[in-house]
Design an enzyme around this catalytic site. Structure first.
Site, mmCIF file in Angstrom:
data_model
loop_
_atom_site.group_PDB
_atom_site.id
_atom_site.type_symbol
_atom_site.label_atom_id
_atom_site.label_comp_id
_atom_site.label_asym_id
_atom_site.label_seq_id
_atom_site.Cartn_x
_atom_site.Cartn_y
_atom_site.Cartn_z
ATOM 1 N N HIS A 143 -1.555 0.703 47.259
ATOM 2 C CA HIS A 143 -1.743 0.124 45.929
ATOM 3 C C HIS A 143 -2.171 -1.321 46.109
ATOM 4 O O HIS A 143 -1.461 -2.128 46.722
ATOM 5 C CB HIS A 143 -0.455 0.194 45.112
ATOM 6 C CG HIS A 143 -0.620 -0.373 43.728
ATOM 7 N ND1 HIS A 143 -0.977 0.404 42.649
ATOM 8 C CD2 HIS A 143 -0.499 -1.644 43.249
ATOM 9 C CE1 HIS A 143 -1.057 -0.347 41.564
ATOM 10 N NE2 HIS A 143 -0.783 -1.608 41.912
ATOM 11 N N CYS A 144 -3.351 -1.661 45.583
ATOM 12 C CA CYS A 144 -3.902 -3.002 45.762
ATOM 13 C C CYS A 144 -3.584 -3.857 44.534
ATOM 14 O O CYS A 144 -4.105 -3.585 43.441
ATOM 15 C CB CYS A 144 -5.413 -2.932 45.978
ATOM 16 S SG CYS A 144 -6.175 -4.550 46.209
ATOM 17 N N PRO A 145 -2.755 -4.898 44.672
ATOM 18 C CA PRO A 145 -2.453 -5.746 43.516
ATOM 19 C C PRO A 145 -3.661 -6.542 43.046
ATOM 20 O O PRO A 145 -3.776 -6.855 41.856
ATOM 21 C CB PRO A 145 -1.345 -6.673 44.038
ATOM 22 C CG PRO A 145 -1.520 -6.690 45.519
ATOM 23 C CD PRO A 145 -2.042 -5.338 45.883
#
Length: 352
Positions: free
Chosen positions: A162-164
């Site tokens: 999951h890429c913030p």
């Protein structure tokens, strides 16, 4: 009173019996226990990441816009004044080529869903002949390479992480966009660093505040003089050039390390999550005298072709220019035999 005291004395014993019961199973070791203890912190972190995601996206857009504005105001005019016409045209073409690819791939990685499993009542034979797992959080079957995202609270096809900075999961349908964004952003900051470095050195070797405005016929400087901002422009020209250089170097180092890491994973035909699980599985098999083989790796060259989608007639044009072509497969079944057979046939024809 004595009965109450005896009850309190039983609590430590009950506690250690509970801990021992959790460690009784061979699959539940100290590492597993630590994960359970840290689980509340994990949930709190993921919840914060979920709500902070839009802020990260705004930060990326603002920082990128700041570099672009600084480039037009303080770097490009200097190049125009000192370089030849062919060099100016090359700078203009290269900078805008990189910017177009950065914007395109960031938008696609941000707005393209990573992909969710399709739950059907009557699954096709092609899907049922492959082993599907079970998600204990979604309480639904999940295809191979699918993992549950604790931030988005959904299952993601071929989930990598999951890429913030994108406020989105990176998975089957947007993994290529994410990697291409990293590559073009890294090339962009390398280009900005190399072009701004001579200017920064010249600024701090000379006892002047930036470039002297008098005698310049450029439209930007004429506009600055007409607005009466020449003194302010000269004051901030040098600090902004230094700021853009330091920002570009910092992003170049951090993003470069991230891009190298993901490039290694792509070469191995795996993802960030699978890297961890594959290492654990390799250790388990090694204790049994067996060797682990990644079932999804087709060799370095073919791994890259499949990842970039360079099959079915696609060429480097779809990589060097913005392209919205879909990834190979549907993310449910991982069968590359037809592509591998095609490569074998072409190799045999070449040998003949």
């Amino acid at each position: 009173m004595a009965r109450g005291a005896m009850r309190w004395l039983q609590y430590p014993k009950v506690f250690w019996l509970t801990v021992a019961s959790q460690l009784h199973n061979e699959n539940r070791d100290v590492e597993w226990l630590l994960r359970q203890i840290l689980y509340p912190i994990h949930v709190l972190f993921n919840t914060g990441l979920k709500y902070a995601g839009p802020g990260f996206v705004v930060a990326v857009i603002m920082l990128t816009s700041a570099v672009v504005v600084d480039w037009y105001l303080f770097l490009m005019p200097t190049l125009v004044m000192h370089d030849s016409l062919p060099a100016i045209v090359a700078h203009f073409a290269l900078s805008h080529y990189l910017l177009a690819n950065i914007v395109f791939h960031y938008w696609k990685a941000w707005r393209t869903p990573a992909g969710r499993p399709e739950y059907v009542q009557d699954a096709t034979e092609e899907k049922t002949r492959h082993s599907w797992g079970w998600c204990r959080k979604c309480l639904q079957p999940k295809p191979p390479r699918t993992h549950h995202c604790s931030v988005c609270n959904i299952c993601v096809l071929k989930m990598d992480h999951h890429c913030p900075w994108l406020n989105n999961c990176i998975g089957h349908r947007n993994h290529r966009y994410f990697w291409m964004f990293c590559i073009y952003m890294w090339l962009g900051v390398v280009y900005v660093s190399l072009t701004s470095l001579p200017m920064v050195i010249e600024d701090y070797n000379n006892n002047t505040r930036g470039i002297v405005l008098e005698g310049r016929s450029m439209w930007l400087y004429n506009l600055v003089q007409e607005a009466g901002l020449d003194a302010m422009y000269a004051r901030w020209e040098r600090p902004f050039r230094l700021a853009i250089f330091l920002l570009a170097v910092g992003v170049m180092l951090g993003l470069g390390a991230l891009t190298i890491w993901h490039s290694v994973l792509i070469s191995q035909g795996t993802t960030s999550i699978e890297r961890h699980t594959n290492r654990s599985e390799a250790k388990r098999l090694a204790r049994q005298g067996k060797e682990f083989v990644n079932p999804y790796s087709c060799g370095i060259s073919m791994n890259w072709r499949l990842f970039l989608g360079m099959v079915n007639g696609r060429s480097w044009r779809h990589i060097l220019l913005p392209s919205s072509h879909h990834p190979v497969g549907d993310g449910h079944v991982w069968d590359y035999s037809k592509y591998l057979d095609g490569v074998s046939r072409r190799a045999k024809a070449h040998d003949v």
